[in-house]
Enzyme design. Structure first.
Site, PDB file in Angstrom:
ATOM      1  N   CYS A  38       0.855  -1.212  -0.046  1.00  0.00           N
ATOM      2  CA  CYS A  38      -0.104  -0.026  -0.028  1.00  0.00           C
ATOM      3  C   CYS A  38       1.018   1.307  -0.065  1.00  0.00           C
ATOM      4  O   CYS A  38       2.013   1.392   0.430  1.00  0.00           O
ATOM      5  CB  CYS A  38      -0.988  -0.116   1.256  1.00  0.00           C
ATOM      6  SG  CYS A  38      -2.262  -1.470   1.381  1.00  0.00           S
ATOM      7  N   ASP A  39       0.329   2.340  -0.399  1.00  0.00           N
ATOM      8  CA  ASP A  39       0.811   3.567  -0.399  1.00  0.00           C
ATOM      9  C   ASP A  39      -0.030   4.748  -0.448  1.00  0.00           C
ATOM     10  O   ASP A  39      -1.052   4.696  -1.216  1.00  0.00           O
ATOM     11  CB  ASP A  39       1.923   3.954  -1.615  1.00  0.00           C
ATOM     12  CG  ASP A  39       2.884   5.088  -1.329  1.00  0.00           C
ATOM     13  OD1 ASP A  39       3.779   4.915  -0.803  1.00  0.00           O
ATOM     14  OD2 ASP A  39       2.407   6.086  -1.815  1.00  0.00           O
ATOM     15  N   SER A  40       0.096   5.883   0.228  1.00  0.00           N
ATOM     16  CA  SER A  40      -0.820   6.684   0.483  1.00  0.00           C
ATOM     17  C   SER A  40      -0.348   8.157  -0.001  1.00  0.00           C
ATOM     18  O   SER A  40       1.058   8.507   0.491  1.00  0.00           O
ATOM     19  CB  SER A  40      -1.615   6.854   1.808  1.00  0.00           C
ATOM     20  OG  SER A  40      -2.095   5.606   2.266  1.00  0.00           O
TER      21      SER A  40
END
Length: 219
Positions: free
Chosen positions: A91-93
């Site tokens: 995941c990456d935000s």
């Protein structure tokens, strides 16, 4: 026997979100040059950027698992170290405000500038996801986007928040599940996506790969 999930992220909030949903992941952190990767792919929109980084993190850990460089069960509740996890999740935000995409601020000065800009304004929190099936090598990707409405912040609140250290190490310089929670007036979209991993999106991506999320519960 439950299927197993390895989270390719150091985020305690992502891990806690999975655990609260009945999934205790193993954890391994990918060493990805995020700035270099984005520089090599100029012109990408916010959703494409976070999916690119999420995929890079998941792919890096999947390769290390196959090469035996990472144990499959290096966290409580993970798979036996001799077995591969069923899936790897990366995941990456990033936060998008006024067309500008920002990640972690790292320094108080940058965090202060961002929090002042965010005060009283909405932003879009994009969280990219990549799920890799370790048996087949198939992958599924997607992005959760949630509009976040930040309240009017006083200078005292901004300085006090920076002093906690929390906004320095999170995308967009705020969290919804920590000290920053009182500053979020409301959201439009998935709460979990703001925390860092969207459970509804994860369910859909697992289904694309032939898995049911209920198979990962800690039964």
């Amino acid at each position: 026997m439950s299927k197993t999930l390895l989270l390719a992220s150091a985020s305690p909030a992502r891990k806690a979100t999975l655990i609260s949903a009945g999934i205790t992941p193993s954890v391994a952190v990918a060493d990805v040059d995020e700035d270099g990767l984005l520089a090599a792919h100029p012109g990408l929109g916010a959703e494409a950027q976070v999916e690119l980084l999420a995929t890079a993190k998941a792919e890096a850990i999947a390769r290390q698992l196959l090469d035996g460089e990472v144990a499959a069960g290096n966290s409580a509740g993970g798979a036996d170290s001799r077995e591969l996890p069923s899936v790897v999740v990366g995941c990456d935000s990033m936060l998008e405000m006024n067309g500008q995409v920002v990640g972690k601020p790292h320094t108080p000065d940058v965090a202060r500038e961002r929090l002042r800009a965010m005060s009283g304004n909405p932003g879009k929190l994009h969280t990219g996801h990549c799920v890799i099936d370790m048996a087949s090598g198939a992958r599924a990707t997607g992005t959760s986007t949630t509009t976040v409405h930040i309240g009017e912040l006083s200078e005292q609140e901004i300085e006090a928040y920076i002093a906690t250290g929390e906004p320095l190490r999170v995308a967009g310089s705020f969290t919804i599940d920590g000290y920053g929670g009182p500053f979020v007036d409301g959201i439009e979209g998935d709460h979990h996506g703001v925390v860092g991993i969207s459970l509804p999106l994860l369910r859909r991506l697992l289904r694309e790969l032939g898995h049911s999320i209920t198979d990962f519960w800690d039964a």
